[in-house]
Scaffold this active site. Sequence first.
Site, PDB file in Angstrom:
ATOM      1  N   ARG A 136      -3.543   4.708  -2.281  1.00 54.24           N
ATOM      2  CA  ARG A 136      -3.108   3.178  -1.678  1.00 54.24           C
ATOM      3  C   ARG A 136      -2.748   2.240  -2.550  1.00 54.24           C
ATOM      4  NH1 ARG A 136      -5.116   0.026   2.756  1.00 54.24           N
ATOM      5  NH2 ARG A 136      -6.446  -1.775   2.284  1.00 54.24           N
ATOM      6  N   ASN A 184      -3.944  -5.797  -1.805  1.00 53.99           N
ATOM      7  CA  ASN A 184      -3.956  -6.670  -0.728  1.00 53.99           C
ATOM      8  C   ASN A 184      -5.413  -7.188  -0.520  1.00 53.99           C
ATOM      9  OD1 ASN A 184      -2.673  -8.354   1.091  1.00 53.99           O
ATOM     10  ND2 ASN A 184      -3.086  -6.554   2.898  1.00 53.99           N
ATOM     11  N   HIS A 220       0.748  -1.153  -0.091  1.00 55.47           N
ATOM     12  CA  HIS A 220      -0.089   0.020  -0.012  1.00 55.47           C
ATOM     13  C   HIS A 220       0.748   1.140   0.090  1.00 55.47           C
ATOM     14  CE1 HIS A 220      -3.261  -2.559   1.729  1.00 55.47           C
ATOM     15  NE2 HIS A 220      -3.588  -2.573   0.487  1.00 55.47           N
ATOM     16  N   GLU A 280       1.917   3.943   2.755  1.00 50.00           N
ATOM     17  CA  GLU A 280       2.279   3.707   4.151  1.00 50.00           C
ATOM     18  C   GLU A 280       3.718   3.834   4.094  1.00 50.00           C
ATOM     19  OE1 GLU A 280       0.355  -0.308   4.436  1.00 50.00           O
ATOM     20  OE2 GLU A 280      -1.499   0.686   4.344  1.00 50.00           O
ATOM     21  N   GLU A 296       1.598  -4.126  11.137  1.00 48.80           N
ATOM     22  CA  GLU A 296       1.074  -2.745  11.045  1.00 48.80           C
ATOM     23  C   GLU A 296       2.002  -1.852  11.888  1.00 48.80           C
ATOM     24  OE1 GLU A 296      -1.305  -1.372   9.270  1.00 48.80           O
ATOM     25  OE2 GLU A 296      -2.492  -2.740   8.548  1.00 48.80           O
ATOM     26  N   HIS A 319       3.026  -3.230   6.774  1.00 50.32           N
ATOM     27  CA  HIS A 319       1.677  -2.272   6.567  1.00 50.32           C
ATOM     28  C   HIS A 319       2.131  -1.194   7.577  1.00 50.32           C
ATOM     29  CE1 HIS A 319      -0.825  -4.286   3.760  1.00 50.32           C
ATOM     30  NE2 HIS A 319      -0.193  -5.375   4.172  1.00 50.32           N
TER      31      HIS A 319
END
Lengths: 168, 395
Positions: free
Chosen positions: B213, B230, B155, B158, B356, B282
């Site tokens: 994204r 994703n 993404h 990020e 994340e 992420h």
Amino acid sequence: DIDDAGHKYCLELELEDVLDKGRTVLCAAEVLYPLGSTSTAPEVQVTAQGELRSTEEADKEFYNRIRSLEKELVAENIPDSHGNVPPELEPIHLLAWAASGYVIWQNSTENTKFHLAQVQHVKQVKRSDEDLQFDYVLLLHEMVSQEVIPWEVTVLWHPQRGARVSRD
Amino acid sequence: HQVLRIKTKNEEEVKQLQLLESLEHLELDFWINPSAPALPVDVRIPAVSVQSVKAFLESQGIEYSILIEDLQDVLDKEKQDMAESAQRQRSSSFDFGAYHTLEDINIELDHLASEYSFVEKIQIGESYEKRPLYVLKFSTGGSNRPAIWLDAGIHSREWVTQASALWIANKIASDYGTDASITSLLDKMDLFLLPVANPDGFVYTHTSNRMWRKTRSKIPGSVCIGVDPNRNWDAGFGGPGASDKPCSDSYHGPSANSEVEVKSVVDFIKNHGNFKAFLTLHSYSQLLMYPYGYKCTRPDDYAELESLGRAAASSIRSLYGTTFQVGTICKTIYQASGGSIDWSYDNGIKYSFAFELRDTGRYGFLLPANQIIPAAKETWLGLKKIMEHVQAKSS
């Protein structure tokens, strides 16, 4: 579950001022998400114990600085792509954050999770009364859908009267 | 040893110093010899003679000051500075604590590959807009050793993930041979690192929209562009937790693997055939997750993955106190179909984890650059914990 009304959540929270870490305030809250409707904001009751630090001096300094600007303040992309916020725009950023809290509250359901992603644009509007007015375009990131949504928000602020939001 | 600077006031004092100079047993080393009153005299004095020389000067009323208190200290510091500078030269002037463009990242990948014999840059495919998909292969030998996969930036907004991946690449490369854990790992396994899994999106976040994204592929029949890479994997594809609307940021795409960025990885991993772990980075939210996302039931290896996840989160926390929540995707974040680690898990790669990274919403995607290295360091500890376990189970 509250029959015929919706879902009620009882929360115990600890509130911390990010600019005054170490001091916390305990809060108790009740949040009622209305049954079915996604266009009504959840009802919130909050009680807080304790005090956060006084920002009186910083508030006054900011207020006087903005009032004495010759040209109306205009800025965009706060923070910038690299996460930077120029020091003189920090209060504008904080005010946006407070305003986003109001918008998020008004638009939350049990299936949303919002954060302020960025202040896309802000324009000061001079007023004849004592309030400061800022017209913001806020980018809100919604976690579940992953959308980043622009939101127009007008914020009025005064050192004693605090922040008030009106929506466009 | 000390170095003194002597200020002579007249010819008489100069003569005194010249006398001192002639006393060979003192082993005085004049950096500036006594010649004329107007000029300073700098002299290095061996430790044993320091006190007696000072006593002499004072008895003659000759002014002096201490230029260097302890010469050895100065020499030691200089040596250290030179070593550090040489290290910096070798590792180029790439600032791991800043955000970079795709061009600069690719240059650094080349640099790492050229500097370390066990690091190779390979191309596993091309993006929609024809940008190369570069993977760093870390291999000290063998033939198709059991391997670990790590990707970042699927993404594109990020940014802390691509930046952390670079730091991690450099860390692994430079620590091989000195860090016991990395050395042992690379002696037995290979590591494949894809730092920018979505280069088209990444460039777009630099040139046009920082909040982009998805990929940048054209969708037939729509004015909107891009697929959520994703949600595009062949694991519960098209199920709940993905959108069928092209304009949505979680649009799953017309079909599984429709995105070349995804297909290239799938093909690479299938062709390799010996991957033991699939790890993906992420941001944001500070979570450490394992399958499943497409369904809310636990994977068969739930106990082991949960335990390993907690151990990794614990390692992360040990550095700066940053807390990561651990759990399945569905329970921790939301139901999401077509995700990469669900695919890898269902294809036999047991150790499938999605991280994340920082933060939890204060800056979100716009994490200040001064947090890149702390984020990379703590994440690395978590990854290392997982890799050590994978290695132990793979031998």
